[in-house]
Motif scaffolding. Sequence first.
Motif, mmCIF file in Angstrom:
data_model
loop_
_atom_site.group_PDB
_atom_site.id
_atom_site.type_symbol
_atom_site.label_atom_id
_atom_site.label_comp_id
_atom_site.label_asym_id
_atom_site.label_seq_id
_atom_site.Cartn_x
_atom_site.Cartn_y
_atom_site.Cartn_z
ATOM 1 N N UNK A 112 0.971 -1.606 0.121
ATOM 2 C CA UNK A 112 -0.223 0.023 -0.161
ATOM 3 C C UNK A 112 1.363 1.543 0.202
ATOM 4 N N UNK A 113 2.157 0.993 -0.102
ATOM 5 C CA UNK A 113 3.126 2.114 0.557
ATOM 6 C C UNK A 113 2.756 3.081 -0.846
ATOM 7 N N UNK A 114 3.064 2.554 -2.107
ATOM 8 C CA UNK A 114 2.707 3.175 -3.751
ATOM 9 C C UNK A 114 1.567 4.449 -3.097
ATOM 10 N N UNK A 115 0.749 3.246 -3.441
ATOM 11 C CA UNK A 115 -0.799 3.897 -2.743
ATOM 12 C C UNK A 115 -0.918 5.319 -1.909
ATOM 13 N N UNK A 116 -0.677 5.091 -0.968
ATOM 14 C CA UNK A 116 -0.170 6.139 0.005
ATOM 15 C C UNK A 116 0.396 7.781 -0.145
ATOM 16 N N UNK A 117 2.070 7.082 -0.619
ATOM 17 C CA UNK A 117 2.310 7.844 -1.367
ATOM 18 C C UNK A 117 2.345 8.277 -2.722
#
Length: 439
Positions: A112-117
């Motif tokens: 989910x790191x990419x989405x949050x960023x």
Amino acid sequence: MTINIRALAAKCCYAVIDQGRSLSDELPKQQDKLIGKDKGLLQEICYGVLRYLPELENDVRHLVPKPIKGKQRVFHFLLLVGVYQIRYMRIPDHAAVSETVAATKPLKNSHMKGLVNAVLRSFLRTLEAESKVSGADKNLPDPIKYNHPSWFIKKVQQSYPEQWQSILEANQNRPPMWLRANQQHHSSEQYQVLLNEADIEIDHVDAYSKAIALTKPLDVAKLPGFDQGWVSVQDGAAQQAALLLDCQPNDIVLDCCAAPGGKTCHIIEQTPTIASMTAIDIEEGRLTRVHENLERLNLNATVIAADAATKDWWSGELFDRILLDAPCSGTGVIRRHPDIKWLRKADDIDKLVILQQQILDNIWSLLKPGGTLLYVTCSILPEENCQQVSRFLEQNQDAQLIAINSNNPDTDENNVGWQLLPDARNMDGFYYAKLLKAK
């Protein structure tokens, strides 16, 4: 190992909004994992997200490809945590983004790191674009504009057609810190001198109760003589109760629904010569705070876990004075407990009105002829307040309403009781009605 505060905040907000848990229960569980200033930072983020929830969700809604549901739902709240920091906190944008993105690891879903960023960086670009458009009027719906549920906005509009906007705006402000000087140690004036000597700035003092409002909140450990019981933290509106009850020497006194015990203690401080004080509350766990407050202030009371709607606990001795701090919607203390906006539902109000009626009818029978009952709520809704008391007066011929407007210039003698609103005097929203029982 460093604990990620944003991850704890997301968990906390998820527990409140999606699982219906109280912020006052959930926040301490997460704060126990932290030390020092990190506890305060976690509190600031959680309170802020719940205070501005509709606005933050509106910000995120336009930036997420599709709603986050199911097992991933906590990441929806992580996005709100990130947006709140960027919009309302002094944390540098890059730090807010990086720390929020890093929270995906302890939340055990690094993909989910990419989405949050991506969402947070898109939000930064959105803010930058908005800043270049002067005087942009978004024409937002009231629930987003005022950050309250629509059912509550309608109720406030109906009850206060000229004040509803100021009430909703006041609910979004941070609450002030009010102090109550313990009269057994110092008068309010003497304690104000101690505050000045400690370089603690006073905003103002309530003319009637002598309650002291500080310019900004601080750790209670910094208050002169706190551990010795010289002072307590209690909102200015709540400090009116002991004065209005006006206990006399040798009175037998009952405080109903007493937890956490602030009013119980204030009554004894004001009139240490009362014959006895009995404090009851239905939630045994909450009575721990009552015992702690009594112990710190070196005061004595009989504390009982009991249901105020029954007589199972009662010894048979009638009371001279009764303080009934009735269970209510809490709609007057939303700025202190922003989760109330999301935990309280429209159909709760009718249930609470019935419960208040049951308790009031029961407790009235425990009052001596010639005795005084002070009915109190921290609500602003007329159903729980003036309408509740009007019904009681109609059905009880031995009850007489005592005017309490003489020392309170903003009360109206034509009204039933005294309604304080959260935008008045910078106090919480409270209601008081003083009832005398015929001899």
